[in-house]
Design a protein around this motif. Structure first.
Motif, short mmCIF file in Angstrom:
data_model
loop_
_atom_site.label_atom_id
_atom_site.label_comp_id
_atom_site.label_asym_id
_atom_site.label_seq_id
_atom_site.Cartn_x
_atom_site.Cartn_y
_atom_site.Cartn_z
N ASP A 1 -2.15 -4.75 -5.58
CA ASP A 1 -1.45 -5.99 -5.95
C ASP A 1 -0.96 -5.95 -7.39
O ASP A 1 0.12 -6.45 -7.70
CB ASP A 1 -2.38 -7.20 -5.76
N ARG A 2 -1.78 -5.38 -8.26
CA ARG A 2 -1.38 -5.31 -9.68
C ARG A 2 -0.12 -4.46 -9.85
O ARG A 2 0.80 -4.82 -10.58
CB ARG A 2 -2.52 -4.73 -10.54
N ILE A 3 -0.10 -3.33 -9.15
CA ILE A 3 1.07 -2.45 -9.26
C ILE A 3 2.30 -3.12 -8.63
O ILE A 3 3.41 -3.05 -9.17
CB ILE A 3 0.79 -1.07 -8.58
N ALA A 4 2.07 -3.82 -7.49
CA ALA A 4 3.19 -4.51 -6.84
C ALA A 4 3.77 -5.57 -7.77
O ALA A 4 5.00 -5.74 -7.87
CB ALA A 4 2.74 -5.13 -5.52
N ALA A 5 2.90 -6.28 -8.48
CA ALA A 5 3.36 -7.32 -9.42
C ALA A 5 4.14 -6.68 -10.57
O ALA A 5 5.17 -7.21 -11.02
CB ALA A 5 2.17 -8.11 -9.95
N PHE A 6 3.66 -5.54 -11.04
CA PHE A 6 4.35 -4.83 -12.12
C PHE A 6 5.75 -4.42 -11.66
O PHE A 6 6.74 -4.61 -12.38
CB PHE A 6 3.54 -3.60 -12.54
N ILE B 1 0.85 -1.21 0.00
CA ILE B 1 0.00 0.00 0.00
C ILE B 1 0.88 1.25 0.00
O ILE B 1 0.63 2.19 -0.75
CB ILE B 1 -0.96 -0.01 1.22
N ILE B 2 1.92 1.24 0.82
CA ILE B 2 2.85 2.40 0.87
C ILE B 2 3.47 2.60 -0.52
O ILE B 2 3.59 3.72 -1.02
CB ILE B 2 3.96 2.18 1.93
N GLN B 3 3.84 1.49 -1.16
CA GLN B 3 4.44 1.57 -2.49
C GLN B 3 3.46 2.15 -3.51
O GLN B 3 3.82 3.01 -4.32
CB GLN B 3 4.86 0.16 -2.92
#
Lengths: 183, 86
Positions: B6-11, A165-167
């Motif tokens: 989650d989508r951005i984290a995966a990217f 979330i922070i990211q």
């Protein structure tokens, strides 16, 4: 194309020498003079090698058929710049559903187009510098140090879920700062 | 794929590993985040250096994909040679 030439091409310093009135008389020179510049520009926009390689090839496939030889260097750069914008816009539209809008891209053929980035300088460095501490920390851990989300979470003392979330928030903030720099 | 976070984290996982990222239909907010993530991933010294093999092979690929490019190149060289050595 000789391997020796290519070796020199891949490692030579990214200086730009555009002589007014200069002409390209063969396709290979067009390719050799521009492939690294196009690749670096694409990489700076998509952030990964496989996509940058595909898009670089696409730029040449798209621009070369529109050219005839001999062609002024300035004209060739113009065609390549148009192809870069179109290929990038198409990439974001096809794969992420982005609306068709003009993509902001530096022109190749400008003196500063392929200047090497050094840590802490350049647009990315300026964006990071303007972020609040926690946002900057997570992005530095992820992009500079290549930490996984679990490792970054451990460094920040939060759960992996919180780190994501922070990211996400940090990237949205960074995008706002980046857009502010353009306008 | 799950939610925007989650989508951005995966990217981000994909770009920092230099992998081709998974594709998905992104919202406007996600698009902004994706683009800046790509920019950050591509900004570090040396990250944007092309693979030598790619540089070598791409011209061959382009020549096959745009077949008239090589043919026109050869024709042009022959013409130039004729002009120099009639």
């Amino acid at each position: 194309m000789g391997h020796g030439q290519l070796g020199a091409l891949a490692t030579r310093s990214p200086e730009v020498h555009v002589v007014e009135g200069a002409l390209y008389t063969d396709w290979e020179s067009i390719y050799q003079d521009n492939v690294v510049k196009v690749y670096r520009l694409m990489f700076s926009r998509v952030g990964n090698r496989p996509d940058a390689e595909d898009l670089t090839s696409e730029v040449f496939v798209k621009s070369l058929p529109n050219l005839s030889l001999p062609s002024p260097v300035v004209q060739v750069n113009g065609y390549i710049n148009v192809a870069i914008r179109s290929v990038l816009a198409d990439h974001w539209r096809r794969h992420y559903g982005a609306p068709v809008v003009d993509v902001e891209v530096e022109n190749i053929g400008q003196a500063n187009d392929v200047a090497p980035t050094t840590e802490g300088t350049g647009r990315a460095g300026r964006i990071l510098a303007l972020l609040p501490e926690r946002s900057r920390a997570i992005l530095e851990l992820r992009f500079l140090r290549g930490c996984s989300i679990k490792e970054a979470a451990r460094e920040l003392g939060v759960t992996p879920g919180n780190a994501k979330i922070i990211q996400y928030r940090a990237l949205r903030l960074a995008a706002e700062i980046g857009q502010g720099m353009l306008s | 794929m799950r939610c925007p976070v989650d989508r951005i984290a995966a990217f981000v996982d994909d770009v920092i590993q230099n992998r081709r990222p998974r594709r998905f239909k992104a919202s406007t907010e996600e698009l902004h985040a994706l683009r800046v993530a790509a920019e950050l991933a591509g900004a570090w010294p040396g990250a944007d250096r092309p693979d030598r093999q790619f540089v070598e092979h791409a011209y061959a690929y382009i020549s096959v994909t745009v077949p008239n490019v090589l043919a026109r190149d050869r024709r042009h060289r022959v013409e130039v040679r004729r002009r120099i050595y009639p």
